[in-house]
Design a protein around this motif. Structure first.
Motif, PDB file in Angstrom:
ATOM      1  N   GLN A  79       0.862  -1.190   0.000  1.00  0.00           N
ATOM      2  CA  GLN A  79       0.000   0.000   0.000  1.00  0.00           C
ATOM      3  C   GLN A  79       0.892   1.231   0.000  1.00  0.00           C
ATOM      4  O   GLN A  79       1.823   1.321   0.793  1.00  0.00           O
ATOM      5  CB  GLN A  79      -0.880  -0.002   1.258  1.00  0.00           C
TER       6      GLN A  79
ATOM      7  N   GLN B 208      -3.711  -2.596  -3.514  1.00  0.00           N
ATOM      8  CA  GLN B 208      -2.937  -2.113  -4.663  1.00  0.00           C
ATOM      9  C   GLN B 208      -2.081  -3.250  -5.219  1.00  0.00           C
ATOM     10  O   GLN B 208      -1.931  -3.387  -6.428  1.00  0.00           O
ATOM     11  CB  GLN B 208      -2.051  -0.936  -4.276  1.00  0.00           C
TER      12      GLN B 208
ATOM     13  N   GLN C  40      -4.034  -0.753 -12.568  1.00  0.00           N
ATOM     14  CA  GLN C  40      -3.953   0.675 -12.296  1.00  0.00           C
ATOM     15  C   GLN C  40      -4.614   1.423 -13.446  1.00  0.00           C
ATOM     16  O   GLN C  40      -4.469   1.051 -14.610  1.00  0.00           O
ATOM     17  CB  GLN C  40      -2.497   1.125 -12.155  1.00  0.00           C
TER      18      GLN C  40
ATOM     19  N   VAL D 154       3.823   1.677  -6.987  1.00  0.00           N
ATOM     20  CA  VAL D 154       3.509   0.400  -6.342  1.00  0.00           C
ATOM     21  C   VAL D 154       4.763  -0.477  -6.304  1.00  0.00           C
ATOM     22  O   VAL D 154       5.081  -1.091  -5.284  1.00  0.00           O
ATOM     23  CB  VAL D 154       2.342  -0.314  -7.054  1.00  0.00           C
TER      24      VAL D 154
END
Length: 127
Positions: free
Chosen positions: A7, A20, A33, A62
């Motif tokens: 995250q 994520q 994404q 990320v």
């Protein structure tokens, strides 16, 4: 087997019940994404080149949060609203990789979250 939730505030927060990314045994699996600017929370979808760049920057954030880089990416999935955007998306995408390109598929889909034009997910592994 250790499962680590990845995250970062440098990428958009999940817009649903998902993370994520998840890292398991050194392998990172990212969620798709889209072009949400993590600072403003606004979509950047007026131009496919800029939209793709925003998606890739979100993925970069990320990766960084997981201690990885684009050179660690082994698999990419690209979802396009319109396959006519393939060449432009590919040109922007290519600027984030220099060699040893990951495996990849690109598919056209009927609709994407928030009616964006491109969504990308990755799998990465640090040897």
């Amino acid at each position: 087997m250790k499962k680590e939730i990845i995250q970062t505030a440098d990428a958009p927060a999940a817009i649903g019940p998902y993370s994520q990314a998840i890292k398991v045994n050194g392998v990172l699996y990212s969620s798709g994404q889209i072009a949400i600017n993590p600072n403003s929370g606004l979509l950047e979808i007026d131009d496919i080149d800029l939209e793709t760049k925003r998606v890739m920057l979100n993925l970069k954030a990320v990766l960084k949060a997981a201690g990885l880089e684009f050179s660690d990416v082994v698999k990419v999935s690209i979802f396009l609203k319109n396959m006519d955007d393939f060449d432009r998306v590919n040109q922007v995408y290519a600027t984030f990789f220099t060699e040893n390109y990951p495996a990849r598929e690109t598919v056209q889909v009927a609709k994407l979250p928030r009616d964006v034009n491109v969504e990308i997910s990755i799998v990465a592994f640090a040897a």
